[in-house]
Design a protein around this motif. Structure first.
Motif, PDB file in Angstrom:
ATOM      1  N   ASP A 180      81.350 -20.311  87.944  1.00 54.89           N
ATOM      2  CA  ASP A 180      82.524 -19.588  87.512  1.00 54.89           C
ATOM      3  C   ASP A 180      83.246 -19.330  88.899  1.00 54.89           C
ATOM      4  OD1 ASP A 180      82.012 -19.614  84.727  1.00 54.89           O
ATOM      5  OD2 ASP A 180      81.067 -17.753  84.783  1.00 54.89           O
ATOM      6  N   TYR A 181      82.636 -19.055  89.919  1.00 58.50           N
ATOM      7  CA  TYR A 181      83.225 -18.871  91.364  1.00 58.50           C
ATOM      8  C   TYR A 181      84.173 -19.929  91.700  1.00 58.50           C
ATOM      9  CZ  TYR A 181      83.440 -17.111  95.988  1.00 58.50           C
ATOM     10  OH  TYR A 181      83.879 -16.511  97.210  1.00 58.50           O
ATOM     11  N   LEU A 182      83.438 -21.434  91.515  1.00 57.43           N
ATOM     12  CA  LEU A 182      84.428 -22.242  92.061  1.00 57.43           C
ATOM     13  C   LEU A 182      85.659 -22.284  90.985  1.00 57.43           C
ATOM     14  CD1 LEU A 182      81.783 -25.110  92.396  1.00 57.43           C
ATOM     15  CD2 LEU A 182      83.111 -23.691  94.275  1.00 57.43           C
ATOM     16  N   ARG A 183      85.439 -22.103  89.522  1.00 55.02           N
ATOM     17  CA  ARG A 183      86.660 -22.198  88.738  1.00 55.02           C
ATOM     18  C   ARG A 183      87.883 -21.102  89.174  1.00 55.02           C
ATOM     19  NH1 ARG A 183      83.753 -22.310  82.870  1.00 55.02           N
ATOM     20  NH2 ARG A 183      83.329 -24.763  82.838  1.00 55.02           N
ATOM     21  N   GLU A 184      87.346 -19.843  89.480  1.00 52.22           N
ATOM     22  CA  GLU A 184      88.147 -18.795  90.158  1.00 52.22           C
ATOM     23  C   GLU A 184      88.696 -19.137  91.380  1.00 52.22           C
ATOM     24  OE1 GLU A 184      87.231 -14.701  88.923  1.00 52.22           O
ATOM     25  OE2 GLU A 184      85.299 -15.202  89.067  1.00 52.22           O
ATOM     26  N   VAL A 185      88.099 -19.638  92.491  1.00 55.95           N
ATOM     27  CA  VAL A 185      88.706 -19.684  93.726  1.00 55.95           C
ATOM     28  C   VAL A 185      89.542 -20.811  93.929  1.00 55.95           C
ATOM     29  CG1 VAL A 185      88.085 -20.070  96.177  1.00 55.95           C
ATOM     30  CG2 VAL A 185      86.543 -18.453  94.938  1.00 55.95           C
ATOM     31  N   ARG A 186      89.189 -22.043  93.014  1.00 58.20           N
ATOM     32  CA  ARG A 186      89.562 -23.418  93.073  1.00 58.20           C
ATOM     33  C   ARG A 186      89.840 -23.982  94.387  1.00 58.20           C
ATOM     34  NH1 ARG A 186      91.336 -24.312  87.967  1.00 58.20           N
ATOM     35  NH2 ARG A 186      92.510 -26.291  88.538  1.00 58.20           N
ATOM     36  N   PRO A 187      88.879 -23.993  95.163  1.00 59.69           N
ATOM     37  CA  PRO A 187      89.009 -24.747  96.420  1.00 59.69           C
ATOM     38  C   PRO A 187      89.448 -26.148  96.340  1.00 59.69           C
ATOM     39  CG  PRO A 187      86.786 -24.364  96.071  1.00 59.69           C
ATOM     40  CD  PRO A 187      87.313 -23.794  94.901  1.00 59.69           C
ATOM     41  N   ARG A 188      89.918 -26.642  97.304  1.00 61.19           N
ATOM     42  CA  ARG A 188      89.959 -28.349  97.411  1.00 61.19           C
ATOM     43  C   ARG A 188      88.620 -28.890  97.775  1.00 61.19           C
ATOM     44  NH1 ARG A 188      90.659 -32.426 100.845  1.00 61.19           N
ATOM     45  NH2 ARG A 188      90.611 -31.136 102.539  1.00 61.19           N
ATOM     46  N   ARG A 189      87.939 -28.184  98.517  1.00 65.58           N
ATOM     47  CA  ARG A 189      86.356 -28.705  98.850  1.00 65.58           C
ATOM     48  C   ARG A 189      85.333 -27.471  98.997  1.00 65.58           C
ATOM     49  NH1 ARG A 189      87.643 -29.288 103.684  1.00 65.58           N
ATOM     50  NH2 ARG A 189      87.925 -31.932 103.874  1.00 65.58           N
ATOM     51  N   ALA A 190      84.216 -27.577  98.483  1.00 64.90           N
ATOM     52  CA  ALA A 190      83.133 -26.652  98.604  1.00 64.90           C
ATOM     53  C   ALA A 190      82.149 -27.441  99.192  1.00 64.90           C
ATOM     54  CB  ALA A 190      82.702 -26.118  97.000  1.00 64.90           C
ATOM     55  N   ILE A 191      81.673 -26.501 100.375  1.00 68.13           N
ATOM     56  CA  ILE A 191      80.420 -26.863 100.940  1.00 68.13           C
ATOM     57  C   ILE A 191      79.217 -25.772 100.870  1.00 68.13           C
ATOM     58  CG2 ILE A 191      79.638 -27.510 103.216  1.00 68.13           C
ATOM     59  CD1 ILE A 191      82.380 -28.461 104.033  1.00 68.13           C
ATOM     60  N   ASP A 192      78.019 -26.380 100.507  1.00 66.06           N
ATOM     61  CA  ASP A 192      76.879 -25.536 100.265  1.00 66.06           C
ATOM     62  C   ASP A 192      76.545 -24.726 101.409  1.00 66.06           C
ATOM     63  OD1 ASP A 192      76.819 -26.620  97.715  1.00 66.06           O
ATOM     64  OD2 ASP A 192      74.940 -27.782  98.139  1.00 66.06           O
ATOM     65  N   ILE A 193      76.385 -23.399 101.160  1.00 65.43           N
ATOM     66  CA  ILE A 193      75.638 -22.614 102.377  1.00 65.43           C
ATOM     67  C   ILE A 193      74.510 -21.741 101.472  1.00 65.43           C
ATOM     68  CG2 ILE A 193      77.250 -22.433 104.146  1.00 65.43           C
ATOM     69  CD1 ILE A 193      78.151 -19.680 102.917  1.00 65.43           C
TER      70      ILE A 193
END
Length: 213
Positions: free
Chosen positions: A161-174
């Motif tokens: 859901d966080y990815l859906r809200e922020v909608r970044p071009r790229r997500a990198i795990d931390i």
């Protein structure tokens, strides 16, 4: 800008010969902050803030400075007068040539009986957002989101859901030191373009691995 993933929640950013390090904590390498011109710390938990690693970096470079919230600043400011800066939500500053905006106020809820501490996220050069231990919305488009994939305070549905809200071009795990190798392919599938998110380009970098942004 070059981004290097360190272990767990620590990230190194390099640009124009200068280095910015975020969250060199106890789960990161001993030298995670060495060579930094500026250090940002999101909150006081030891996996994000290790005073030994921080002192080593500030001792090694007398020009290096720290930006962080009050609970961390109070622990180190006396040892490094004039080099520790207290920040909070809505602040903006320049650190080692990087433009930084501060977003967020509180750590995510671990359990209702555990008091919440302060936590801030950092948006660097309007491009990279590191939220610390919260699913803070930066309030503007983000190219690269450092996404905390595994923590005592989250579950994978919340990350989707966080990815859906922020909608970044790229997500990198931390925040992945607690994630076993068996579980990593599951998270890769759930958070990647074929998963139920928004088609984000999902990346999992090994400690020391670098990408150009």
């Amino acid at each position: 800008m070059k981004l290097t993933k360190q272990s767990h929640a620590c990230v190194r950013l390099e640009k124009d010969g200068r280095t910015l390090v975020i969250d060199p904590g106890a789960f990161s390498e001993e030298d995670a902050a060495l060579g930094a011109d500026a250090v940002l710390v999101t909150h006081e938990h030891p996996d994000h803030f290790d005073i030994g690693r921080l002192r080593a970096a500030l001792d090694a470079n007398p020009a290096a400075e720290l930006w962080t919230l009050r609970s961390v600043a109070e622990q180190v400011s006396a040892a490094f007068p004039g080099r520790v800066h207290t920040v909070g939500e809505g602040d903006a500053f320049t650190a080692a040539g990087f433009d930084v905006q501060v977003h967020g106020q509180l750590h995510a809820v671990i359990h209702p009986d555990i008091p919440r501490i302060t936590n801030v996220g950092y948006l660097v050069d309007g491009t990279v957002f590191h939220p610390g231990d919260a699913l803070t919305l930066p309030g503007q488009p983000v190219d690269t989101l450092m996404v905390p994939v595994m923590a005592p305070w989250n579950k994978v549905g919340e990350i989707i859901d966080y990815l859906r809200e922020v909608r970044p071009r790229r997500a990198i795990d931390i925040h992945d030191a607690l994630l076993t190798d068996l579980a990593r392919p599951v998270y890769d599938r759930m958070l990647g373009p074929a998963g139920p998110g928004v088609g984000t380009d999902h990346a999992r970098l090994a400690p020391g691995e670098t990408v150009e942004l």
